[in-house]
Design a protein around this motif. Structure first.
Motif, PDB file in Angstrom:
ATOM      1  N   UNK A   1       0.836  -1.210   0.000  1.00 18.35           N
ATOM      2  CA  UNK A   1       0.000   0.000   0.000  1.00 18.35           C
ATOM      3  C   UNK A   1       0.869   1.258   0.000  1.00 18.35           C
ATOM      4  N   UNK A   2       1.927   1.261   0.798  1.00 16.59           N
ATOM      5  CA  UNK A   2       2.828   2.415   0.866  1.00 16.59           C
ATOM      6  C   UNK A   2       3.493   2.645  -0.492  1.00 16.59           C
ATOM      7  N   UNK A   3       4.034   1.581  -1.084  1.00 15.99           N
ATOM      8  CA  UNK A   3       4.697   1.729  -2.381  1.00 15.99           C
ATOM      9  C   UNK A   3       3.709   2.146  -3.473  1.00 15.99           C
ATOM     10  N   UNK A   4       2.494   1.620  -3.412  1.00  9.19           N
ATOM     11  CA  UNK A   4       1.489   1.991  -4.410  1.00  9.19           C
ATOM     12  C   UNK A   4       1.117   3.470  -4.291  1.00  9.19           C
ATOM     13  N   UNK A   5       0.983   3.965  -3.069  1.00 12.15           N
ATOM     14  CA  UNK A   5       0.714   5.399  -2.879  1.00 12.15           C
ATOM     15  C   UNK A   5       1.840   6.221  -3.485  1.00 12.15           C
ATOM     16  N   UNK A   6       3.081   5.862  -3.190  1.00 18.76           N
ATOM     17  CA  UNK A   6       4.227   6.615  -3.722  1.00 18.76           C
ATOM     18  C   UNK A   6       4.262   6.559  -5.244  1.00 18.76           C
ATOM     19  N   UNK A   7       4.003   5.393  -5.810  1.00 15.70           N
ATOM     20  CA  UNK A   7       3.999   5.235  -7.266  1.00 15.70           C
ATOM     21  C   UNK A   7       2.893   6.081  -7.897  1.00 15.70           C
ATOM     22  N   UNK A   8       1.673   5.984  -7.348  1.00 10.69           N
ATOM     23  CA  UNK A   8       0.556   6.767  -7.898  1.00 10.69           C
ATOM     24  C   UNK A   8       0.780   8.265  -7.729  1.00 10.69           C
ATOM     25  N   UNK A   9       1.382   8.661  -6.621  1.00 10.97           N
ATOM     26  CA  UNK A   9       1.648  10.085  -6.391  1.00 10.97           C
ATOM     27  C   UNK A   9       2.600  10.621  -7.451  1.00 10.97           C
ATOM     28  N   UNK A  10       3.670   9.881  -7.707  1.00 12.62           N
ATOM     29  CA  UNK A  10       4.623  10.325  -8.729  1.00 12.62           C
ATOM     30  C   UNK A  10       4.017  10.260 -10.127  1.00 12.62           C
ATOM     31  N   UNK A  11       3.306   9.184 -10.419  1.00 10.75           N
ATOM     32  CA  UNK A  11       2.667   9.042 -11.729  1.00 10.75           C
ATOM     33  C   UNK A  11       1.644  10.149 -11.974  1.00 10.75           C
ATOM     34  N   UNK A  12       0.901  10.495 -10.946  1.00 10.60           N
ATOM     35  CA  UNK A  12      -0.149  11.507 -11.102  1.00 10.60           C
ATOM     36  C   UNK A  12       0.398  12.882 -11.439  1.00 10.60           C
ATOM     37  N   UNK A  13       1.664  13.120 -11.122  1.00 10.02           N
ATOM     38  CA  UNK A  13       2.249  14.429 -11.433  1.00 10.02           C
ATOM     39  C   UNK A  13       2.455  14.608 -12.934  1.00 10.02           C
ATOM     40  N   UNK A  14       2.448  13.505 -13.697  1.00  8.54           N
ATOM     41  CA  UNK A  14       2.624  13.578 -15.143  1.00  8.54           C
ATOM     42  C   UNK A  14       1.302  13.708 -15.889  1.00  8.54           C
ATOM     43  N   UNK A  15       0.191  13.675 -15.154  1.00  9.84           N
ATOM     44  CA  UNK A  15      -1.136  13.744 -15.776  1.00  9.84           C
ATOM     45  C   UNK A  15      -1.636  15.181 -15.708  1.00  9.84           C
ATOM     46  N   UNK A  16      -1.968  15.759 -16.860  1.00 14.11           N
ATOM     47  CA  UNK A  16      -2.511  17.126 -16.836  1.00 14.11           C
ATOM     48  C   UNK A  16      -3.848  17.159 -16.084  1.00 14.11           C
ATOM     49  N   UNK A  17      -4.091  18.228 -15.393  1.00  8.74           N
ATOM     50  CA  UNK A  17      -5.338  18.367 -14.639  1.00  8.74           C
ATOM     51  C   UNK A  17      -5.235  17.683 -13.291  1.00  8.74           C
ATOM     52  N   UNK A  18      -6.216  17.919 -12.454  1.00  9.65           N
ATOM     53  CA  UNK A  18      -6.251  17.292 -11.143  1.00  9.65           C
ATOM     54  C   UNK A  18      -5.259  17.856 -10.154  1.00  9.65           C
ATOM     55  N   UNK A  19      -4.745  19.027 -10.441  1.00 10.95           N
ATOM     56  CA  UNK A  19      -3.782  19.660  -9.542  1.00 10.95           C
ATOM     57  C   UNK A  19      -4.475  20.243  -8.317  1.00 10.95           C
ATOM     58  N   UNK A  20      -3.800  20.157  -7.195  1.00 14.65           N
ATOM     59  CA  UNK A  20      -4.258  20.851  -5.998  1.00 14.65           C
ATOM     60  C   UNK A  20      -3.875  22.313  -6.201  1.00 14.65           C
TER      61      UNK A  20
END
Length: 195
Positions: free
Chosen positions: A53-72
């Protein structure tokens, strides 16, 4: 088109992210080397589920930075809040390690001579070490600056913690008996006043 996270364009913020992650990893590695754990092992795979779960969160967090939109929105404020939250988690995790001493293990283990610890952060919570992981992950997600990262940091650890805590509390109730039952009755698991 790649969209970089806020911290990627600023050397200081990038250094703060790397320092935060390295501090967390170093803290856990040092604890693992100091306290290998003895006693009855009843982990039932909960360590590996939580680690996944920890590694998946880290992976998704980094991956999500490459996706346009959805920014805080509102950077750098989410980054600063994330930094404070993550370091708050590191401080809490350090306090949990110190309070439990040799009884802190990464895999669920109990010993017949084990005592219930109710000092330090254990005055307030049953599992402050897990609360600390949650804070660190949420802080890192805010530092990444996407809603996908934030949702992943909230939901995925909850799955791992729910399973892990059920296994751990059952073992503690079995081996420590009424002293742990009394302790647990007066404290929430992970979030003060809520759960």
């Amino acid at each position: 088109m790649l969209v970089n996270p806020y911290f990627a364009g600023h050397p200081v913020t990038f250094t703060l992210v790397v320092t935060t992650v390295l501090a967390w990893v170093a803290l856990d590695l040092a604890q693992g080397l100091r306290h290998r754990g003895d006693g009855r092992r009843v982990d039932r795979g909960s360590y590996f589920l939580l680690l996944a779960c920890v590694f998946l969160v880290c992976f998704l967090a980094l991956l999500s930075t490459a996706i346009p939109g959805g920014r805080v929105a509102g950077q750098p404020l989410p980054f600063v809040v994330g930094l404070v939250v993550a370091w708050g988690g590191i401080v809490l995790r350090t306090a949990a390690f110190r309070a439990l001493g040799r009884d802190f293990t990464f895999r669920v283990r109990t010993r017949p001579d084990q005592l219930v610890i109710s000092t330090g952060p254990y005055r307030v919570l049953r599992h402050p070490g897990y609360s600390a992981i949650w804070l660190i992950l949420l802080g890192l997600a805010l530092m990444c600056g996407t809603w996908i990262a934030v949702v992943a940091a909230v939901v995925l650890p909850a799955i791992g913690f729910a399973f892990r805590i059920r296994i751990e509390e059952r073992a503690l109730e079995t081996d420590l008996g009424e002293s742990y039952v009394s302790f647990a009755a007066t404290r929430k698991r992970l979030i003060p006043f809520l759960w």
